[in-house]
Design a protein around this motif. Structure first.
Motif, PDB file in Angstrom:
ATOM      1  N   MET A 275      16.708   9.416   5.705  1.00 43.18           N
ATOM      2  CA  MET A 275      17.533  10.600   4.745  1.00 43.18           C
ATOM      3  C   MET A 275      16.308   9.933   3.446  1.00 43.18           C
ATOM      4  O   MET A 275      16.425   8.782   3.219  1.00 43.18           O
ATOM      5  N   LYS A 276      15.636  10.925   2.763  1.00 39.37           N
ATOM      6  CA  LYS A 276      15.473  10.368   1.072  1.00 39.37           C
ATOM      7  C   LYS A 276      15.853  12.030   0.180  1.00 39.37           C
ATOM      8  O   LYS A 276      15.741  12.847   1.292  1.00 39.37           O
ATOM      9  N   GLU A 277      15.473  12.058  -0.923  1.00 36.44           N
ATOM     10  CA  GLU A 277      14.670  13.079  -1.924  1.00 36.44           C
ATOM     11  C   GLU A 277      13.436  13.465  -1.526  1.00 36.44           C
ATOM     12  O   GLU A 277      13.012  13.233  -1.139  1.00 36.44           O
ATOM     13  N   THR A 278      14.091  14.841  -1.412  1.00 34.33           N
ATOM     14  CA  THR A 278      12.833  15.994  -0.894  1.00 34.33           C
ATOM     15  C   THR A 278      11.545  15.442  -1.710  1.00 34.33           C
ATOM     16  O   THR A 278      10.336  15.092  -0.864  1.00 34.33           O
TER      17      THR A 278
ATOM     18  N   VAL B 242      10.716  16.264  10.296  1.00 32.24           N
ATOM     19  CA  VAL B 242      11.501  15.273   8.847  1.00 32.24           C
ATOM     20  C   VAL B 242      12.223  17.263   9.067  1.00 32.24           C
ATOM     21  O   VAL B 242      11.370  18.820   9.347  1.00 32.24           O
ATOM     22  N   THR B 243      13.808  17.613   8.319  1.00 30.90           N
ATOM     23  CA  THR B 243      14.159  18.800   8.737  1.00 30.90           C
ATOM     24  C   THR B 243      13.710  19.592   7.424  1.00 30.90           C
ATOM     25  O   THR B 243      13.186  18.833   6.433  1.00 30.90           O
ATOM     26  N   ASP B 244      14.359  20.479   7.224  1.00 31.44           N
ATOM     27  CA  ASP B 244      13.547  21.495   6.158  1.00 31.44           C
ATOM     28  C   ASP B 244      14.510  20.653   4.543  1.00 31.44           C
ATOM     29  O   ASP B 244      15.859  20.675   5.492  1.00 31.44           O
ATOM     30  N   ALA B 245      14.062  21.733   3.785  1.00 35.88           N
ATOM     31  CA  ALA B 245      14.618  20.577   2.403  1.00 35.88           C
ATOM     32  C   ALA B 245      15.738  21.493   2.694  1.00 35.88           C
ATOM     33  O   ALA B 245      16.141  22.578   2.833  1.00 35.88           O
TER      34      ALA B 245
ATOM     35  N   SER C 138      18.292  17.971  -3.556  1.00 35.41           N
ATOM     36  CA  SER C 138      17.402  19.009  -2.369  1.00 35.41           C
ATOM     37  C   SER C 138      17.110  17.031  -1.621  1.00 35.41           C
ATOM     38  O   SER C 138      16.856  16.621  -2.282  1.00 35.41           O
ATOM     39  N   TYR C 139      16.885  17.467   0.210  1.00 36.43           N
ATOM     40  CA  TYR C 139      17.028  16.392   0.817  1.00 36.43           C
ATOM     41  C   TYR C 139      16.955  16.136   1.857  1.00 36.43           C
ATOM     42  O   TYR C 139      16.403  17.567   2.725  1.00 36.43           O
ATOM     43  N   VAL C 140      15.652  15.938   2.547  1.00 37.96           N
ATOM     44  CA  VAL C 140      15.158  16.491   4.278  1.00 37.96           C
ATOM     45  C   VAL C 140      16.187  14.763   4.987  1.00 37.96           C
ATOM     46  O   VAL C 140      15.817  13.640   4.179  1.00 37.96           O
ATOM     47  N   PHE C 141      15.827  15.046   6.193  1.00 34.61           N
ATOM     48  CA  PHE C 141      16.358  14.116   7.134  1.00 34.61           C
ATOM     49  C   PHE C 141      15.179  13.800   8.578  1.00 34.61           C
ATOM     50  O   PHE C 141      15.187  15.082   8.732  1.00 34.61           O
ATOM     51  N   ARG C 142      15.847  12.990   9.335  1.00 35.50           N
ATOM     52  CA  ARG C 142      15.141  12.525  10.327  1.00 35.50           C
ATOM     53  C   ARG C 142      15.831  11.697  11.270  1.00 35.50           C
ATOM     54  O   ARG C 142      17.095  11.103  10.538  1.00 35.50           O
TER      55      ARG C 142
ATOM     56  N   ILE D 120      27.297  13.333   6.985  1.00 28.79           N
ATOM     57  CA  ILE D 120      26.334  12.835   5.862  1.00 28.79           C
ATOM     58  C   ILE D 120      27.453  12.821   4.937  1.00 28.79           C
ATOM     59  O   ILE D 120      27.438  13.827   4.635  1.00 28.79           O
ATOM     60  N   GLY D 121      27.545  11.785   4.078  1.00 21.07           N
ATOM     61  CA  GLY D 121      28.489  11.772   3.248  1.00 21.07           C
ATOM     62  C   GLY D 121      27.711  11.893   1.566  1.00 21.07           C
ATOM     63  O   GLY D 121      26.847  10.985   1.768  1.00 21.07           O
ATOM     64  N   GLY D 122      28.831  11.606   0.575  1.00 20.57           N
ATOM     65  CA  GLY D 122      27.885  11.391  -1.123  1.00 20.57           C
ATOM     66  C   GLY D 122      26.983  11.594  -1.580  1.00 20.57           C
ATOM     67  O   GLY D 122      25.213  10.821  -2.131  1.00 20.57           O
ATOM     68  N   LEU D 123      26.507  12.708  -1.231  1.00 19.94           N
ATOM     69  CA  LEU D 123      25.251  13.872  -1.790  1.00 19.94           C
ATOM     70  C   LEU D 123      25.118  13.961  -3.329  1.00 19.94           C
ATOM     71  O   LEU D 123      26.459  14.100  -3.205  1.00 19.94           O
ATOM     72  N   THR D 124      23.944  13.718  -3.622  1.00 20.77           N
ATOM     73  CA  THR D 124      25.269  14.570  -5.210  1.00 20.77           C
ATOM     74  C   THR D 124      24.072  15.984  -5.092  1.00 20.77           C
ATOM     75  O   THR D 124      23.122  16.403  -5.050  1.00 20.77           O
ATOM     76  N   GLN D 125      25.218  16.272  -5.748  1.00 18.08           N
ATOM     77  CA  GLN D 125      24.893  18.653  -6.265  1.00 18.08           C
ATOM     78  C   GLN D 125      23.907  18.425  -6.777  1.00 18.08           C
ATOM     79  O   GLN D 125      23.555  18.217  -7.660  1.00 18.08           O
ATOM     80  N   GLY D 126      23.115  19.291  -5.990  1.00 15.03           N
ATOM     81  CA  GLY D 126      21.826  20.181  -6.409  1.00 15.03           C
ATOM     82  C   GLY D 126      20.373  19.604  -5.994  1.00 15.03           C
ATOM     83  O   GLY D 126      19.339  19.779  -6.702  1.00 15.03           O
TER      84      GLY D 126
END
Length: 1680
Positions: free
Chosen positions: A981-984, A1033-1036, A1014-1018, A1006-1012
């Motif tokens: 994962m990474k920020e968009t 990569v997934t959509d943002a 944008s992330y992408v995953f693979r 997947i937890g521990g995300l920051t509200q607001g």
């Protein structure tokens, strides 16, 4: 030659250092190569120098190739690309000013003339010129066939120079003086730029221009050389041959070269003659290339020790290891290079090389621009470089440079109300992100560009664009579009804003009109127009009132008495030159609406005057425009006006328009308008009083329905001219009819909250303003406006509708005449999303490849078209040598999965693919062609990429990621997966792994995300060989919990059935609930039952067991990702099974178990409370296993409403010890609760009950609620207080101290229920035992308080604390004895211990340093102060617990002033004590008979002995025979007259005087004529004669000051004088009296307490403090 980076060229403010380095590096390559050709170049330069002057004279006629001689010579094409013009005179400056780009030269006059011959040695000047030519002079477009360069006769403002540059002004008369201003770099935006292109066509043109210029110098003609003398400004011209000029120039070049080489050599020599700082000999040049090309930057560095070179990209060091194969850095023999392979668009950046050694560091800069082709062009053609460049235009941003602009966090359809503040915002993401290049942000409303105003504010933060409507009005309603432009490319995003009417002040009043505008403004009137509101308040609008207000004032004036229905109205009565604003109000029978938004200001001027005065705006504070007329000439009667016509006619007015006459002279003219009824000649003048000034006029007061003709006459000072031709008959009626109703209203579905409504225009419609659309829920009968600002066109999207409701619509048209009737109502339509074909799928990837087949994967379309996708169709085509073939169908039957294997392909053939999705609406558009893929056998050992990776259950801090296993598993089975994962917006190197160990399952929360954020995953699969290729990569995805998000809820019903429930309120008609276990769809499972009804779905467990453990999730299709899950683990299963058992075998739930409490009368209450009880609930009461029943001893009650079950016992006895149990039964639910009362527990409960019973009996009479206590008041008095209750009028209260009654002055009224006893000035004598007794006929109660020992000490500590807190700040007072420091307290007690500290040292008291208390004053007396007494003094008051401090600083000015005052008072006291004075013996008046003897005597005193003199009637008087004056022993004075006569009458004064003062005592002697014989003085006995007498005294100091007889009174007291001779040893009466008074006052204050008598002069503040201390008083003090 390269083109400069677009982001630098566009930006006006950039780093100056970079600008200079980048420019100089661009030309540096050409400088080195041209050194070998310096001789040839010098010839051309010298010739140009001579030719430039000639050009200056010919430039006015036109810029020709032959006269300019402006191109520097060089034999190679490389020299041509440099475009480095030599310049030597200000003629070039003059011509460059005509160019579209500014050129700047910052050399002095001498360097101008020499630099033209020394191009290779004046690199800095050449660099500036090269930049100016490359970027500034597109007018110099070379290669024109006719050899003529046309330059526009247009000048441009030059760029501002740098702050550090010296200011220089341009002067036309000093043509040869060099100008000093900066080259305007990177400002070019023209399409065609010459001199910087790389095409062969431009090279040919430039070569032709060079040949033509070179031939100019071969003619041998003389050239004019301009010299400038250093000592004067005169110019001298002389004719020289070409050879002489070249020879002189060559000599100058050789000499300058020798000087520069010598200087450069010496610059490199240091003191050690070895070390020197780095220096770039060859600097890297900037490049502009196409994508996929390689580029190399080269530079060479000199320096010792050998410098270390580091390469940077955008100021970040380049890491070759992090990008293997991307960057190649080499260093050989001082030559350094950076090569970038396969350049991409992201490589566009600023690069620089930094060289560093022990002597310093230096950097050089170069830029790289990577261009991208527009359209679909085969990549292979890019490398061939044979593609024609003509389709690609040169833009300010490079060759077809592409920016990807996207919008995040978009604004949606917005709804507001008039008067509110509304804000629209959108986050803009631009790729690539070039910091120095800002996008153009524009906002549009209904396609019209919005400019900032007081109504609209726009902001751009660098990432987010926002627009704020500070005070929304209906004019603001419309379609808002945000346009973000980067050069030629822009993206738009739109959203509709609805603004409804504000609440009317009067119920039923219409909405406010809107869009008030001023039309046809003239000197006499202005036509105001507006739009009718959509809301009429339920009653037809009767008309409109127009108000005006002069700009600069706040006074509104109504322009029309009667409402007008027509939405245009001419406002007359304006003052010429004044500016006005207008507003409109609508009126119906309910009342008047709120006013509209005010119009823009308009001036009462003719259009011609307004245009003439536009350059001279009016004063903003008045809005008044001063109009001046031309001076009149000789009077000429004007002719008749022409072209008179009626331009507008309504029921209320007619507007005329005409043209001024041709014959009118030079004087201004005015007009008279006349009218007559058609068919008659009875002309009447309309404007009889004031002529009209402008050729427009509105005629009112016409009869509706009649026909009129009109004509106009002109007038001026010479007279009234002939009338114009009359107009044709005009009927007074509205020419513009109200439009008819629109037709064919057709609503169609759009979204789940909007409907598209279309209609046809009404027939014969004229001047339509727009349409109003209304909607109504079918059957409700209530219509609501869909828009509040008329819309143009015949289509509108009605937003804000309720999903699932059926609506009907109607439309009416609007023009200035009014609103049409409503159209017919449309057919009802249900609001839900329309069905459309899906959008194209995207991100096509190859999941597996073998010899003859390939497996493709893709992502679902972003828009599915309102219904679920039924399948996909795949097409493919072959690509041979980069040329694609025809598309072929891969499948005839749609595939439902997003992965498909295409068979029968050719091995090693390159293919492209496209996919189209289908739903009930049909097959959507196919996707873009995929990247070319080669069909070949995969032999890699690691797995292929997973596919179908998607996010679900998105929340503010977590989400669930799902994927499918790879089609190609590699050479061994897949053993797990890794999730990245990474920020968009983060870079590629910011990918991080979520899990450290491989996952066995194909999902992960997947937890521990920051509200607001944008992330992408693979996802990557792994086997024994290693980790495979990552998935697409997934959509943002933005981590947020959307409003209305619901979760899966577990429930257990009354029968014990366990179920999972999920509810969705965003469903479309085709939405379905899909349940999964561990994210695998649940098929027919005999252990589960799924029931779905409407928007609710239930999954029930038939027999929950270990086989049912897992994650149960539910997804709702055809929604925006509505999903949730619930995990059932072992602990949750146990909880649910226990709850199920409880529901099957229920118990009566209890809020509280059985408890016991003592009631007020000593009764015992047993109680418990159930959560709820039905009406059939019963209770059994058991004591020691025996049921007890309601009776005298037990009172039982069951309250089914509150669930309260209780039993009350009057009294506890010994036999009541045991166990009590309450048994409950409510239907099949049962419960019981027990309480054990035995042993100490029972005994304590019984004692408490007995006590409570006695207390209740006590409280039946007067009693104490709060026992007797004490408090210390703010006045430091002690108050004994208690709170009583149940008091009546007859109740008495008696106070005792030590069993002795305290007599109280007045009885207490008990109004506040508090009894108090105040003890003032509390001390040790007040210690003792206090008691208070309440009694009346009902009984009595008492309360006692002991104030002895510890209790008394605590009270005294509190009293002392209050006294210490009352202490005032320390003050300084000077006395005759010394300096006194003092503070006041409320009163003083001996328990308050006082201490003094001087400079942090405790003071030891002596006769010189004493302390004491005088009344309420605590003081420290410093007698005979010395400088050692300076410093900080602290008074410490110790209350027994805390020390309270008061501080004063007796030093510096404070000490000096106090000491000076002490000295003065001391001297004054000495003077007062020792001054001369008359102590007594002389009366005021003496009456004596004539002939008698008069003897007067008195005692005087003074130290030194005073001098005595006598005055009679203010004149000196001495002894004689008749009057004998004596002064004996220094104190006895006598006055004798042996025989008095009437002449002895008068005022006699005795004057005593010494060095300390003078005093005079007067006596009046009255001698009466002899009327009889007597031996005594009349009326008095000489021995006992006492008369009050006033003294006059003057101190010596006053004598010295004034030097005149100035008598003052000592005390304002009268002194008794006698003729008796006083005792010479007696104390002066003043001091004795003063001491007596002091002793008396001190005795009163101390109330008999022992002390030492001391005179204490009181400070002035004492009387101000409490108003009870005299100005001076004596008191008794107590020293410490």
């Amino acid at each position: 030659m390269m083109s400069l980076p677009f982001y630098q060229r566009h930006h006006e403010h950039y780093d100056r250092a970079y600008r200079h380095k980048a420019l100089s590096s661009t030309v540096s390559q050409y400088q080195k190569e041209t050194k070998s050709k310096s001789a040839v170049y010098a010839q051309g330069s010298a010739a140009y120098t001579r030719g430039s002057a000639a050009y200056r004279h010919s430039s006015a006629a036109g810029f020709s190739l032959d006269s300019s001689a402006a191109y520097s010579h060089g034999s190679s094409a490389h020299d041509l690309e440099s475009a480095a013009y030599s310049y030597g005179s200000t003629a070039y400056d003059h011509s460059a000013a005509q160019s579209k780009r500014s050129a700047a030269y910052s050399l002095d006059s001498e360097s101008l003339s020499t630099s033209s011959a020394a191009y290779s040695h004046a690199s800095e000047s050449i660099n500036k010129l090269a930049a100016a030519y490359r970027l500034g002079s597109e007018a110099y477009s070379f290669g024109l066939k006719n050899s003529n360069l046309m330059i526009e006769d247009q000048s441009y403002k030059m760029s501002p120079k740098a702050k550090r540059a010296k200011q220089s002004l341009i002067s036309e008369d000093k043509e040869n003086k060099a100008l000093d201003y900066s080259v305007p770099i990177f400002t070019g935006r023209e399409v065609n730029i010459s001199g910087i292109t790389d095409t062969e066509e431009e090279r040919i043109k430039e070569s032709a221009a060079y040949v033509a210029k070179r031939n100019l110098f071969a003619t041998g003609e003389g050239v004019s050389v301009s010299k400038v003398a250093k000592t004067s400004e005169e110019e001298h011209h002389e004719k020289k041959s070409r050879k002489v000029a070249i020879r002189e120039s060559a000599e100058r070049v050789a000499m300058k070269k020798t000087l520069e080489e010598t200087q450069a050599f010496h610059r490199k020599l240091n003191q050690d003659k070895l070390l020197h700082a780095p220096e770039f000999i060859i600097e890297p040049r900037s490049h502009t290339i196409w994508e996929k090309e390689n580029v190399r930057f080269n530079c060479s560095v000199a320096g010792w020790p050998e410098p270390r070179v580091t390469w940077y990209k955008n100021n970040v060091p380049i890491d070759v290891q992090a990008h293997p194969g991307k960057y190649i850095i080499q260093s050989r023999y001082g030559l350094h290079s950076l090569e970038i392979t396969e350049c991409e668009f992201d490589d566009t950046a600023q690069y620089h090389a930094s060289a560093m050694n022990v002597k310093g560091e230096v950097s050089v800069y170069a830029s790289l621009v990577v261009k991208r082709y527009k359209g679909e062009i085969d990549a292979s053609l890019l490398h061939a470089r044979n593609l024609s460049l003509s389709p690609f235009a040169v833009t300010p941003h490079g060759y077809a440079s592409r920016f990807e602009i996207s919008f995040v966090d978009k604004f949606d359809v917005a709804f507001g109300r008039e008067g509110e503040t509304m804000s629209l915002g959108c986050t803009v993401v631009i790729n690539p992100d070039i910091k120095r290049f800002k996008p153009d942000i524009e906002w549009y409303r209904n396609g019209v560009l919005i400019t900032p105003s007081k109504w609209v504010q726009m902001q751009w933060s660098g990432e987010r664009a926002s627009l704020t409507l500070t005070h929304a009005n209906k004019e603001d309603e419309g379609l808002y579009t945000l346009r973000v432009a980067m050069g030629e490319y822009y993206e738009e995003y739109s959203g509709y804003v609805f603004v409804r009417d504000a609440d009317a002040e009067i119920p039923g009043a219409p909405g406010a009109p809107l869009d008030v505008q001023c039309l046809d403004a003239n000197k006499d009137y202005v036509i105001v127009s507006w739009k009718q509101p959509a809301v009429d308040g339920g009653n037809p609008i009767l008309g409109y009132f127009i108000d005006r207000c002069e700009v600069g004032t706040s006074h509104w004036t109504q322009c029309n008495e009667n409402p007008v229905k027509f939405a245009r109205f001419p406002v007359t009565g304006l003052i010429e030159g004044r500016s006005y604003i207008f507003r409109v109000r609508a009126v119906n029978k309910a009342g008047v609406s709120l006013p509209s938004r005010v119009s823009e200001p308009v001036a009462a001027l003719d259009p011609a005057d307004r245009a003439r005065l536009r350059s001279h705006p009016s004063a903003p504070w008045t809005g008044q425009i001063i109009v001046t007329e031309e001076e009149p000439a000789e009077g000429v009667v004007p002719g008749p006006p022409t072209d008179l016509q009626v331009i507008e006619a309504t029921k209320n007015y007619v507007v005329l328009s005409w043209k001024p006459p041709g014959q009118r002279g030079h004087e201004g003219i005015m007009y008279f308008v006349e009218k007559c009824v058609a068919g008659t000649e009875d002309w009447q003048r309309v404007n009889t009083e004031i002529p009209v000034k402008s050729p427009r006029f509105a005629v009112f007061d016409l009869s509706e329905g009649k026909s009129y003709c009109f004509r106009v006459r002109c007038c001026n000072s010479a007279g009234i001219g002939e009338p114009s031709e009359a107009t044709e008959a005009t009927v007074v009626d509205d020419k513009l009819d109200i439009p008819k109703a629109p037709g064919r209203i057709m609503p169609t579905r759009n979204t789940d909250t909007s409907v598209v409504v279309t209609w046809t225009e009404p027939p014969d419609a004229k001047e339509l303003v727009g349409y109003y659309i209304e909607s109504s829920v079918e059957g409700s009968g209530r219509w609501e406006p869909c828009n509040n600002n008329p819309v143009k066109g015949t289509r509108f999207v009605c937003h804000g509708l309720n999903t699932g409701e059926k609506y009907i619509f109607r439309v009416r048209a609007v023009n200035a005449a009014g609103l049409s009737e409503f159209s017919q109502e449309s057919e009802p339509i249900e609001v839900k999303a329309a069905i459309a074909a899906p959008s194209p799928p995207y991100d096509i990837v190859v999941l597996e490849s073998v010899r003859d087949s390939m497996v493709l994967g893709w992502k679902q379309p972003e828009a599915i078209g309102g219904t679920e996708i039924t399948g996909y169709y795949v097409n493919y085509r072959e690509v041979v040598d980069g040329v694609p073939g025809k598309w072929k169908e891969a499948n005839i039957k749609a595939v439902t999965e997003r992965a498909y294997r295409i068979q029968n392909l050719k091995e090693n053939m390159v293919y492209q693919f496209q996919v189209a999705a289908a739903n009930l609406a049909g097959v959507g558009a196919p996707s873009k062609p995929s990247k070319p893929f080669k069909c070949e056998e995969w032999t890699i050992a690691v797995p292929g990429p997973p596919h179908d990776v998607k996010c679900t259950e998105v929340r503010k801090d977590s989400l669930v990621l799902l994927w499918k296993e790879p089609v190609y598993s590699g050479r061994s089975p897949i053993v797990g997966y890794y999730v990245d994962m990474k920020e968009t917006e983060a870079k590629e190197e910011r990918w991080r792994s979520v899990n450290e160990k491989p996952l066995q399952k194909k999902f992960l929360k997947i937890g521990g995300l920051t509200q607001g954020v944008s992330y992408v995953f693979r996802v990557r699969a792994t086997n024994q060989a290693g980790v495979g290729k990552p998935s697409d990569v997934t959509d943002a995805v933005i981590a947020e919990t959307r409003p209305g998000t619901k979760e899966v809820v577990v429930d257990v019903d009354d029968n014990g059935v366990i179920s999972l429930n999920f509810e969705c309120d965003q469903m479309s008609p085709d939405s379905k609930f899909i349940w999964s276990k561990n994210y695998e769809p649940i098929e027919d499972d005999p252990r589960l039952n799924i029931d779905t009804k409407g928007g609710k779905s239930k999954l029930s467990f038939k027999d929950l067991g270990e086989d049912d453990l897992g994650i149960y999730s539910c997804i709702v299709t055809d929604t925006d990702g509505v999903s949730s899950s619930y995990t059932i683990d072992e602990e949750e299963m146990k909880r649910l099974l226990a709850l199920s058992h409880e529901r099957q075998f229920p118990t009566v739930p209890l809020i509280s178990e059985l408890a016991v409490e003592i009631l007020e009368k000593g009764e015992v209450r047993f109680w418990l409370q159930a959560e709820k009880l039905s009406g059939n609930a019963k209770a059994n009461f058991v004591f020691n296993d025996k049921e007890i029943f309601n009776g005298e001893k037990y009172k039982m009650k069951v309250d089914q409403n509150t669930g309260l079950v209780e039993m009350i016992m009057d009294k506890l006895e010994e036999k009541d010890e045991g166990t009590y149990t309450f048994q409950l039964q409510d239907g099949k639910a049962t419960n019981q609760s027990s309480l054990v009362l035995i042993g100490d527990v029972f005994k304590k409960l019984r004692d408490e009950a007995d006590f409570q019973r006695k207390e209740w009996h006590r409280k039946q009479g007067p009693h104490f609620v709060d026992k007797l206590g004490w408090e210390v008041t703010d006045e430091c008095n002690v108050m004994l207080k208690c709170k009583v209750a149940n008091i009546k009028k007859e109740t008495h209260i008696v106070w005792y101290k030590d069993d002795r009654e305290i007599m109280v002055d007045e009885e207490h009224d008990f109004k506040d229920g508090v009894c108090t006893l105040l003890i003032s000035e509390f001390s040790k004598k007040d210690a003792g035992t206090y008691e208070v007794i309440l009694k009346d006929d009902r009984g009595k109660d008492s309360s006692e308080l002991k104030l002895k020992d510890t209790a008394f000490a605590d009270l005294m500590n509190e009293v002392c604390r209050k006294i210490a807190l009352s202490a005032t700040d320390l003050k300084i007072q000077s006395t005759a004895e010394g300096i006194r420091l003092y503070s006041y307290v409320t009163y003083y007690v001996e328990d308050l211990r006082v201490g003094w500290v001087h400079n942090d040292t405790q003071i030891k008291f002596t006769d010189r340093m004493r302390t004491g208390v005088t009344g309420e004053q605590i003081w420290l007396q410093i007698n005979e102060p010395t400088p050692q007494d300076k410093g900080r003094y602290i008074m410490e008051l110790f209350d027994g617990n805390t020390t309270h401090k008061k501080t004063v600083d007796l030093s510096g000015q404070a000490f000096d002033e106090a000491f000076a005052e002490f000295q003065r008072l001391k001297q004054a006291a000495i003077a007062e004590k020792n001054r001369a004075r008359v102590l007594g013996g002389l009366p005021d008046v003496v009456t004596i008979q004539e002939g008698k003897a008069l003897n007067l005597s008195c005692t005087v005193w003074g130290d030194p002995t005073p001098e005595v003199s006598w005055l009679k009637n203010e004149k000196s008087f001495v002894s004689d025979a008749n009057c004998i004056l004596k002064f004996e022993s220094g104190k006895n004075v006598s006055f004798s007259i042996s025989t008095v006569s009437t002449q002895d009458s008068g005022k006699y004064s005795i004057v005593v005087k010494n060095k300390y003062g003078t005093e005079t005592s007067d006596v009046t002697v009255i001698v009466m004529p002899v009327s009889g014989q007597t031996d005594t003085v009349q009326g008095h006995n000489q021995n006992n004669k006492t008369v009050s007498k006033k003294k006059k005294a003057m101190t010596a100091s006053k004598q010295k000051e004034g030097g005149k007889k100035d008598f003052i009174k000592t005390h304002g007291e009268e002194i008794t004088a006698t003729e008796e001779t006083p005792d010479p040893n007696e104390i002066p009466p003043l001091e004795a009296e003063k001491d007596t008074k002091s002793n008396q006052q001190a005795a009163k204050k101390t109330a008999g307490k022992a002390g030492v008598a001391e005179k204490v002069p009181q400070p002035t503040e004492s009387s101000d403090r409490q108003g009870k201390k005299p100005l001076e008083k004596a008191a008794l003090g107590k020293p410490h």
